[in-house]
Design a protein around this motif. Structure first.
Motif, PDB file in Angstrom:
ATOM      1  N   UNK A  18       1.214  -4.287 -12.970  1.00 26.11           N
ATOM      2  CA  UNK A  18       0.145  -5.272 -12.129  1.00 26.11           C
ATOM      3  C   UNK A  18      -1.066  -4.289 -11.907  1.00 26.11           C
ATOM      4  N   UNK A  19      -1.201  -3.029 -11.981  1.00 31.67           N
ATOM      5  CA  UNK A  19      -2.471  -2.314 -11.768  1.00 31.67           C
ATOM      6  C   UNK A  19      -2.950  -1.690 -13.022  1.00 31.67           C
ATOM      7  N   UNK A  42      -0.446   5.803   6.674  1.00 34.53           N
ATOM      8  CA  UNK A  42      -1.821   5.379   6.591  1.00 34.53           C
ATOM      9  C   UNK A  42      -2.412   5.392   5.215  1.00 34.53           C
ATOM     10  N   UNK A  43      -1.706   6.304   4.302  1.00 34.04           N
ATOM     11  CA  UNK A  43      -2.309   6.141   2.828  1.00 34.04           C
ATOM     12  C   UNK A  43      -1.706   4.945   2.205  1.00 34.04           C
ATOM     13  N   UNK A  44      -0.640   4.452   2.641  1.00 34.70           N
ATOM     14  CA  UNK A  44       0.114   3.514   2.108  1.00 34.70           C
ATOM     15  C   UNK A  44      -0.623   1.904   2.386  1.00 34.70           C
ATOM     16  N   UNK A  45      -1.153   2.145   3.739  1.00 36.00           N
ATOM     17  CA  UNK A  45      -1.729   1.025   4.195  1.00 36.00           C
ATOM     18  C   UNK A  45      -3.212   0.984   3.605  1.00 36.00           C
ATOM     19  N   UNK A  51      -5.829  -2.722  -2.883  1.00 33.67           N
ATOM     20  CA  UNK A  51      -5.413  -3.655  -3.881  1.00 33.67           C
ATOM     21  C   UNK A  51      -4.892  -5.105  -3.657  1.00 33.67           C
ATOM     22  N   UNK A  52      -4.984  -5.222  -2.268  1.00 30.43           N
ATOM     23  CA  UNK A  52      -4.573  -6.727  -1.916  1.00 30.43           C
ATOM     24  C   UNK A  52      -3.161  -6.913  -2.042  1.00 30.43           C
ATOM     25  N   UNK A  53      -2.094  -6.023  -1.687  1.00 33.92           N
ATOM     26  CA  UNK A  53      -0.741  -6.219  -1.842  1.00 33.92           C
ATOM     27  C   UNK A  53      -0.069  -5.757  -0.581  1.00 33.92           C
TER      28      UNK A  53
END
Length: 203
Positions: A18-19, A42-45, A51-53
């Motif tokens: 999807x990316x 924080x990196x995940x967030x 990416x808007x996911x």
């Protein structure tokens, strides 16, 4: 050798198509950073916002990629075996090649990182051996009975302390040769096209 991916790992990696290629490369960089320093919510967030996911989707994607890279590097699998391993994921040829390049580019670094991580599993340290030959006994005055004694030295970490221990094994040369030929045959069978087809269909 082919990797056997669980359904959970396949689900985690299903996010990658999807990316675009740049994002997959960034996920690879994040996976390496996490392997070196540990995870960071924080990196995940931040990646999830870009990416808007969901954060979970990004986390699973990075963790799935981290598993793929670390297991491939740990077993030093070849380019062909890597591509055969990811074939079950149903990715495009382009994405498979991107993953392959990530693996080839970073596998040496990943192995270096893994070698520095503490492990409770024993690891090979050294092997000492001695060949004894019995030439005579009280019952039989003339005979030749060879016996091989092996001392396998293992290193490991227990209670935070690095320790070494030895295992003493004894065998005769014919049994040892049979064991070696059996293991070599098993390794050769793992590389056969028939074995590859079986591994691709393991769920």
């Amino acid at each position: 050798m082919l990797l056997v991916l669980s359904e959970e790992h396949k689900e985690h990696l299903s996010f990658l198509p999807q990316v675009d290629a740049a994002v997959v490369g960034e996920f690879g960089r994040i996976a390496l950073e996490f392997l070196r320093r540990g995870t960071s919510p924080k990196i995940y967030e931040g990646a999830a916002r870009k990416l808007g996911v969901s954060v979970d989707m990004v986390q699973h994607g990075v963790e799935g990629l981290m598993f793929l890279m670390t297991e491939s590097s740990k077993h030093m699998i070849s380019e062909v075996d890597f591509l055969d391993s990811v074939l079950v994921l149903g990715f495009s040829e382009e994405l498979n090649q991107i993953l392959l390049q990530l693996y080839l580019q970073h596998h040496a670094h990943i192995r270096s990182i893994l070698s520095q991580l503490p492990s409770n599993q024993p690891a090979y340290h050294n092997l000492e051996w001695r060949l004894d030959v019995l030439l005579a006994s009280r019952a039989v005055r003339q005979q030749v009975v060879p016996m091989l004694t092996l001392r396998l030295l293992l290193s490991g970490v227990g209670d935070g302390v690095c320790a070494r221990r030895g295992k003493v094994l004894q065998t005769d040369p014919s049994t040892l040769l049979h064991l070696i030929s059996t293991l070599e045959a098993a390794l050769a069978a793992m590389k056969s096209s028939h074995a590859r087809r079986i591994f691709r269909n393991i769920k």
